[in-house]
Design a protein around this motif. Sequence first.
Motif, short mmCIF file in Angstrom:
data_model
loop_
_atom_site.label_atom_id
_atom_site.label_comp_id
_atom_site.label_asym_id
_atom_site.label_seq_id
_atom_site.Cartn_x
_atom_site.Cartn_y
_atom_site.Cartn_z
N ARG A 1 69.50 -101.67 94.92
CA ARG A 1 70.20 -100.65 95.69
C ARG A 1 69.83 -100.63 97.17
O ARG A 1 70.51 -100.00 97.96
CB ARG A 1 69.93 -99.25 95.11
CG ARG A 1 70.21 -99.11 93.62
CD ARG A 1 71.58 -99.63 93.23
NE ARG A 1 72.67 -98.88 93.84
CZ ARG A 1 73.95 -99.26 93.78
NH1 ARG A 1 74.29 -100.39 93.18
NH2 ARG A 1 74.89 -98.52 94.34
N GLN A 2 68.71 -101.27 97.54
CA GLN A 2 68.28 -101.23 98.94
C GLN A 2 68.77 -102.50 99.65
O GLN A 2 68.34 -103.61 99.31
CB GLN A 2 66.76 -101.13 99.03
CG GLN A 2 66.21 -99.84 98.43
CD GLN A 2 64.72 -99.73 98.62
OE1 GLN A 2 64.23 -99.20 99.62
NE2 GLN A 2 63.95 -100.22 97.65
N LEU B 1 79.23 -100.62 101.92
CA LEU B 1 78.14 -100.55 100.94
C LEU B 1 77.63 -99.12 100.78
O LEU B 1 77.31 -98.68 99.67
CB LEU B 1 77.01 -101.48 101.37
CG LEU B 1 77.33 -102.98 101.27
CD1 LEU B 1 76.25 -103.80 101.96
CD2 LEU B 1 77.47 -103.41 99.81
N ALA B 2 77.54 -98.39 101.88
CA ALA B 2 77.09 -96.99 101.78
C ALA B 2 78.05 -96.17 100.95
O ALA B 2 77.64 -95.31 100.16
CB ALA B 2 76.93 -96.41 103.18
N ALA C 1 71.71 -97.89 99.35
CA ALA C 1 70.86 -97.39 100.43
C ALA C 1 70.83 -98.47 101.51
O ALA C 1 70.19 -99.51 101.33
CB ALA C 1 69.46 -97.09 99.92
N VAL C 2 71.52 -98.26 102.60
CA VAL C 2 71.77 -99.30 103.59
C VAL C 2 70.97 -99.05 104.86
O VAL C 2 70.97 -97.93 105.40
CB VAL C 2 73.27 -99.38 103.94
CG1 VAL C 2 73.52 -100.50 104.95
CG2 VAL C 2 74.10 -99.60 102.68
N ASP D 1 66.19 -105.16 98.56
CA ASP D 1 66.58 -105.95 97.41
C ASP D 1 67.52 -107.09 97.79
O ASP D 1 67.64 -108.08 97.07
CB ASP D 1 67.27 -105.07 96.36
CG ASP D 1 66.36 -103.97 95.86
OD1 ASP D 1 65.21 -104.27 95.50
OD2 ASP D 1 66.79 -102.80 95.85
N ALA D 2 68.23 -106.92 98.92
CA ALA D 2 69.19 -107.94 99.34
C ALA D 2 69.45 -107.80 100.83
O ALA D 2 69.21 -106.74 101.43
CB ALA D 2 70.50 -107.81 98.56
#
Length: 653
Positions: free
Chosen positions: A477-478, A497-498, A503-504, A567-568
């Motif tokens: 999610r991050q 994405l937000a 969580a951006v 995470d990405a």
Amino acid sequence: MRGIKAEGGWAVVCTEQVEIHHTSEITPFIELRLWDDRDIPALARMADAVHAHGALAGIELCYNGMNGPNLWSREVPMGPAHLPVATFTNEPVQARAMTRRDIDALRRWHRAAVRRARHAGFDIVYVYAGHALGGLHHFLSRRYNDRKDDYGGTLENRVRLLREVIEDTRDAVGDTAAVAVRITVDELLGADGFDRSEAEDAFGMIGELPDLWDLVMGSWEDDSQTSRFADEGFQEPFVTGFKQLTTKPIVGVGRFTSPDAMVRQVRRGILDLIGCARPSIADPFLPRKIDEGRVDDIRECIGCNICVSGDFTQSPIRCTQNPTMGEEWRRGWHPERIRPKTSDASVLIVGGGPAGLECALALANRGYDVALAEAGRALGGRVSIESRLPGLAAWARVRDYREFQLRKHAGAQIYLDSRLGPDDVLAFGFDHVVVATGSHWRTDGVGRLHTRPMPIAADARIVGPDALMAGERPAGRQVVVFDDDHYYLGGVLAELLAREGYAVTLVTTASRASDWTFNTMEQHRIQRRLLEAGVTIRPHTGLVHVEPDHVLLRCVFTGRIEALAADAVVPVTARWPEDGLASALEARTADWADAGLRSMQTIGDAWAPGTIAAAGYRGRRHAEAFDGPAVGDDALPFRREITGLAALHDPTA
């Protein structure tokens, strides 16, 4: 350019603001000037071009006041109060409060400019009190006017200078021209500014003085919002009702692209006349097409404001929808006409994105037989993909207009789901090939900050913009969006994405998100929308290393490194041109003659990735020059104006 708008059927064609005096100029912005009689010939040429097509010519005279930092003249700016100048770039310049003598001088300068405007042949002379860009607006506004004399305090006093200038202008023109007033009807500042209630009261005082009212809202960036943040006709609530306060006609704008929306404004008694700036840039022939019943042929404005960027970058105007805009004199281009073909050559265009579509349409309009081969199952390329992102739906008009026009051409053939290799191209027997295969976003971090691939762990999760737009989503999610492009896409993807619950964190080396969109007057709205969506913005920060569960960030000033859980990563950096087909064909030039191939040209993002407007321009440029005389690389491909030198003057004489 303005002559072509008149040819396109616009009843009135106006200048933008025209400076009336050297004590109020807006360098670095490029603006017309009517400082003295030497400026008359250039403006007269414009008026003559408008008159040649039966339209009226309007001139927007403006004393910029506190909006003019006077960086060129080095004069001290003047306004209603002792305040810093109200500009876009925060110049360290302060205006001084005008004395009664200064106000008398301003009225005298304006009268002189009115007389010059009439001498130049203008039919409508504007008094400018709109967009927070002129001194008359500043006197109206409680934000800027704290005077204690007859020109401050009460609304009647704050309206006084506008009344006097309107009366001066009417006296100067007599019955030889109309007088129009452009006025902001709401600064959107409530009681701190000039609001709707005060505007209505002002109409009660001066509503019958001019011949025409031109209503705008807020500042320029409020009035000319992009389609990402405002729909067509969004100004309607702000201008509704003023027509009932005066017997004089009212004109207003609204980025009107639909004739139905225009007619609705008139029939409902909101406006008497429809004003268009950006729509007249996208299609200078919009009125004529309505008149001729060719509504489907209108090239609709997409509201991207790339036209506005010319003001902020001191460069010629351009348009995503209309690649001829700004090139009418320099290159002799026309939005509706193009020279006929000079041979019976056949052309294959590979790629149906904005460059390929524009090139195919322009060549078909010239009369050439054109085949357009698109690898995908739909036309549009990046336009079709990006128009599905938040707020960018109107951008699909770039595709829709060209596809609709192409499909009407008997000499244009469209082939979808047709990925071609060099053998295919050479086997078809076309005389000429144009490669418009686009580009793809890099995922190795190469861009402005890193000119070599940045360190990325083998098991780190990288989701490139192309994959994200195709539907792939990050695990976890991050997510860090690294915006090293600085135009709109990084911010749009962060918003996307937000909205979906990620969580951006948007990391950018610039001072703000989507930094270049300052030039399209939407950066502040982008930043606000991201913050409201919960996006964390990390300015002045570079992404320097990616691990599976975190990234390393570096301050662009101190070089300090810090870790951030992630995470990405979505890197919005540089793009690779999709030039594989072009390179393969270049490698086989020995086979061209046997295949009947005479030329191959790469255009658009396949040649050099850029804006959608740049891609369309490249498509049009190739079509305009096609089969024409060869122009070497050393030759200037367009006309330019050269300043004439005056005789040398000895300053000691």
